[in-house]
Structure formats: C-alpha cells, structure tokens
Design a protein around this motif. Structure first.
Motif, PDB file in Angstrom:
ATOM      1  N   GLN A  37       1.538   3.391 -13.332  1.00 26.11           N
ATOM      2  CA  GLN A  37       0.970   4.291 -13.121  1.00 26.11           C
ATOM      3  C   GLN A  37       0.400   2.579 -11.523  1.00 26.11           C
ATOM      4  OE1 GLN A  37      -1.497   7.480 -13.657  1.00 26.11           O
ATOM      5  NE2 GLN A  37       0.115   7.294 -15.841  1.00 26.11           N
ATOM      6  N   PRO A  38       1.470   1.491 -10.749  1.00 28.97           N
ATOM      7  CA  PRO A  38       0.857   1.077 -10.113  1.00 28.97           C
ATOM      8  C   PRO A  38       0.679   1.310  -8.083  1.00 28.97           C
ATOM      9  CG  PRO A  38       3.149   1.063 -10.348  1.00 28.97           C
ATOM     10  CD  PRO A  38       2.993   2.725 -11.451  1.00 28.97           C
ATOM     11  N   GLU A  39      -0.123   0.907  -8.015  1.00 22.58           N
ATOM     12  CA  GLU A  39      -0.701   1.791  -6.899  1.00 22.58           C
ATOM     13  C   GLU A  39       0.404   0.525  -5.815  1.00 22.58           C
ATOM     14  OE1 GLU A  39      -4.905   1.343  -6.158  1.00 22.58           O
ATOM     15  OE2 GLU A  39      -4.937   3.943  -7.647  1.00 22.58           O
ATOM     16  N   GLN A  90       5.391   9.970  -3.789  1.00 23.30           N
ATOM     17  CA  GLN A  90       5.219   9.544  -5.110  1.00 23.30           C
ATOM     18  C   GLN A  90       6.750   9.135  -4.989  1.00 23.30           C
ATOM     19  OE1 GLN A  90       3.613   9.096  -7.980  1.00 23.30           O
ATOM     20  NE2 GLN A  90       5.407   7.719  -8.559  1.00 23.30           N
ATOM     21  N   ALA A  91       7.957  10.330  -5.325  1.00 20.05           N
ATOM     22  CA  ALA A  91       9.103  10.390  -4.768  1.00 20.05           C
ATOM     23  C   ALA A  91       9.761   8.906  -4.412  1.00 20.05           C
ATOM     24  CB  ALA A  91      10.071  11.196  -3.992  1.00 20.05           C
ATOM     25  N   LYS A 149       1.655   2.271  -1.767  1.00 15.55           N
ATOM     26  CA  LYS A 149       1.705   3.788  -2.425  1.00 15.55           C
ATOM     27  C   LYS A 149       0.978   4.432  -1.218  1.00 15.55           C
ATOM     28  CE  LYS A 149       1.140   7.772  -5.542  1.00 15.55           C
ATOM     29  NZ  LYS A 149       0.587   7.879  -7.634  1.00 15.55           N
ATOM     30  N   ALA A 150       1.635   5.627  -0.484  1.00 21.14           N
ATOM     31  CA  ALA A 150       0.346   5.584   0.134  1.00 21.14           C
ATOM     32  C   ALA A 150      -0.982   6.670  -0.084  1.00 21.14           C
ATOM     33  CB  ALA A 150       1.158   7.286   1.116  1.00 21.14           C
ATOM     34  N   GLU A 151      -2.277   6.190   0.218  1.00 20.40           N
ATOM     35  CA  GLU A 151      -3.321   7.226   0.222  1.00 20.40           C
ATOM     36  C   GLU A 151      -3.437   8.976   0.083  1.00 20.40           C
ATOM     37  OE1 GLU A 151      -6.615   4.912   1.690  1.00 20.40           O
ATOM     38  OE2 GLU A 151      -5.955   2.988   1.150  1.00 20.40           O
TER      39      GLU A 151
END
Ligand SMILES: NC(=O)c1ccc[n+]([C@@H]2O[C@H](COP(=O)([O-])OP(=O)(O)OC[C@H]3O[C@@H](n4cnc5c(N)ncnc54)[C@H](O)[C@@H]3O)[C@@H](O)[C@H]2O)c1
Length: 369
Positions: A204-206, A338-339, A363-365
């Motif tokens: 689950q990386p950001e 996520q995709a 990853k978008a906030e």
C-alpha cells in the motif's frame, strides 16, 4: 431490470468474462444481458455461436448509442492500443468501464481515462485484479500490520520463466502481443499489471520511485519469434523505492522474464529487521505456501503453512469484484485512482528505461475507491 454488460473485443479473454458472468448468475433469469462487438466479424460470429445467450452487435458506436442505464458496464477486451479510446467512448456513453490489463499504453492515456471517469461520474476499473484478495495476501498484510517482520526494508519480486514468451507459447494466433505499437510492450505489459497489483495490495505505497530499470530480449531460435520479428522485451528488471503510509521506505527489487537463459525462479519475499516472509502470490491451485523466517536465540528458524483461498477463480474475479464494488460492497476491485496509480508504476519502469531518469509516481489524494 436486468444488469447489462457490454464486451468490446470477442477474442480469448472475452470468453472468460462471458463464462464468469454465466457462473456468477444464480439462474438464467438473473444472468445479466450480454452484448458483444468486434471489428472482426468472424470473431464476433464465433463468440455468438459459443455464447448463444449473448447479443452480437456489428459496431461499437451502435452498441454505445443505446441509452445508458445507471449500472451498465462495458468490458474492454481488445488489444492495449485501443483501451484508452474505447474506454473513453464507453465512459462518455454513460457507462462504467472495466478495462483489460494493461490499462493503457502510457501514463497520459491512463490519466485521460481517469479524468473522463471523473467528469462523467462513472468508474474505471482494471482487470489486473485476477490475483487480488487472496487469503494468503491477507496473511502477509497481517504480518506487516502487526509488525511481526520488524522494520521492513526490502522486497524481492523475482518471476523468471525460461520459455513462456509473451504471445508465442500461449496465444500464437494473437501476434499483436509481439508488436510494441499494439501491445505497448512485452512481458512487463503482459504480466507486470498483476505483479504491481499484488505489490501495491500488500505494501500500500503512497509514492513510488523507479530508481533504475532495464529490459532486453534474450536471443531464441523460436520460429514464430523469428517470423514475427518480435520487438518486445521478454526480460525486464527495476529497482524501486516504495514509500509507505507510515513514512517507511522499502526497496523493491523487481524482475520478470518470459524468456531468459538463467534459472527459472519465482520469489515474492519481504524482509524486515525482525524476520522475513515469502509466499505463493498466485495460488493457482487454490492454495499456496507461506513461509516465515525468524531468529530464535541467535538461530535461524523457519516455519511454513498452507493457506486455502476462497473459491472465486482468477478469471472470474475482475467482473465479479467490479459488480460487487458497484453494489457498494468492499472488494479488492482495482478502481479509479488505484488503477491509474498501479498502471503508472508499470509505465514509469518503461519511462525510466527510455530516459535513464528516476521516475516518481504519487497516488492521488482523496482517492475514490
Ligand atoms: N488471452 C489471455 O489469456 C488474456 C488474459 C488476461 C488479459 N488479457 C488481455 O485481454 C486483452 C485482449 O486480449 P485477448 O487475448 O483476448 O486478445 P485476442 O487477440 O484473442 O482478442 C482481441 C479481440 O479484439 C478485437 N479488436 C481489436 N481491435 C478492436 C476494436 N477497435 N474494436 C473492437 N474489437 C477489436 C480483435 O478483432 C480480437 O477479436 C489484452 O489487453 C490482453 O492483455 C488476455
């Protein structure tokens, strides 16, 4: 009213989706209505013969012209070069889209797909969820969540096959797999979506940095490869840094080969200061081995166990998870931000190779699920 599902592309994977829809429906009455189209009328006719309950439609435009309903789903099951264009048309027609992997050809296309989904209020999902939600993955996530492995510092994701050459061994009738301008690339475009889906599901990386990457195409005398003059990579590797939610940074050594001259290997291993785990991340047979390594009074110890998985088959997962997600259920469907995040990590490996520069993906906030 019956759920309506539209499949674009009536080739190999479309058949698996149709079977999944059939299996998932509890009865003929509750089975969704299925529409299918293909630019190749012979492929369309063969599909219609195999699935007589499906309605063939000669053209995509005709199919999408029909007024949409809130829960309509379009499955994009064509070669990657067409994914963005068809997905965007389908989203603009007012339908949710479940797109085959790889999501797109490059990051620009993937971003445009996401923007269109946001503008239209529809969802874009990716079929890279085929190995998502395995019980064994939950167990690995549990070890991380409970701190069992200590401070995690390295992941080795090494998936090497000697002769599984993309599109040669398994689908010689679909030569487009060997043509970069249609497929987007070789084994990274083909299997990378599953690798990255599993890596992001577990860690689950950001933010992800691709620090260094390479790809090549080991020489082989296979006649189809020689004839098709394959230009796509069959062996690829990357060193990445995954930045996790709590601030930890983990180095990910990634390698995938569909043709190589060295040993075959499949390793999914996480190492931390307190122990290590490696696990069968595919569970093809419905179960897999999970091994833990740790220290007891200075001695290296190990334990292993077999983990059984839920009965949902890998080919059934994308459409079943997507329908469940649309119905408001918590599922491992790979959706929206996520995709696009997952695909962007994969695309960044190619970009790092092309430019020689470090690539950073964030990853978008406030991501929608
Ligand atoms: N074959 C597999 O085992 C498999 C597994 C997982 C995912 N996928 C993915 O599914 C997608 C399709 O692969 P496939 O193996 O089914 O390929 P395929 O070659 O068997 O079928 C693709 C079909 O799409 C049709 N098509 C091409 N352009 C079109 C267009 N613009 N509009 C409508 N139809 C069009 C072709 O005529 C063909 O019938 C790819 O993204 C692939 O990576 C395939």
């Amino acid at each position: 009213m019956k759920q309506r599902i539209y499949i674009v592309g009536a080739g190999a994977i479309a058949g698996y989706h149709a079977e999944a829809i059939e299996r998932y429906a509890e009865s003929e009455e509750s089975r969704p209505s299925l529409y299918v189209t293909d630019v190749n009328q012979a492929a369309l006719a063969a599909f219609a013969e195999r699935f007589p309950w499906a309605t063939p439609v000669e053209q995509l435009a005709l199919m999408l012209d029909e007024p949409s309903r809130e829960d309509d789903i379009v499955i994009v099951a064509t070669p990657p070069v067409t994914h963005a264009d068809i997905s965007i048309q389908a989203l603009r027609s007012g339908r949710h889209v479940l797109c085959e992997k790889p999501l797109a050809m490059n990051r620009e296309e993937a971003d445009l797909m996401l923007r269109t989904a946001e503008e239209t209020g529809k969802w874009i999902g990716c079929c890279s969820s085929r190995f998502a939600g395995l019980q064994i993955t939950e167990e690995v996530k549990g070890l991380l969540a409970h701190g069992t492995l200590g401070d995690v510092y390295q992941v080795q994701w090494v998936q090497r096959r000697k002769r599984a050459r993309t599109g040669i061994e398994y689908q010689p009738q679909s030569r487009w797999f060997l043509n970069r301008s249609v497929s987007g690339g070789g084994t990274l475009m083909d299997w990378g979506p599953y690798d990255i889906a599993s890596l992001t599901e577990v860690l689950q990386p950001e933010r992800v940095e691709v620090l260094h990457a390479w790809m090549t195409n080991p020489a082989t005398g296979h006649p189809i490869e020689a004839e098709a003059n394959s230009e796509v990579e069959q062996h690829v590797g990357a060193t990445m840094r995954f930045h996790l939610a709590g601030g930890a940074a983990v180095t990910v050594q990634y390698e995938r080969a569909a043709c190589c001259h060295g040993e075959e290997r499949s390793l999914a291993e996480i190492e931390g200061t307190g122990g290590a785990v490696h696990w069968d991340w595919l569970c093809f047979d419905g179960h897999g081995e999970l091994k833990q390594f740790y220290d007891v009074n200075g001695e290296a110890e190990a334990s292993q166990k077999k983990v059984e998985n839920a009965p949902l088959g890998m080919m059934d997962k994308p459409i079943v998870y997507f329908m469940q997600a649309l119905a408001g259920q918590q599922t491992p469907a790979i959706l929206n931000e996520q995709a696009v995040f997952n695909f962007s990590i994969l695309a960044a490996i190619y970009d790092c190779i092309a430019t020689g520069e470090v690539q950073t993906i964030v990853k978008a906030e406030g991501a929608r699920r």
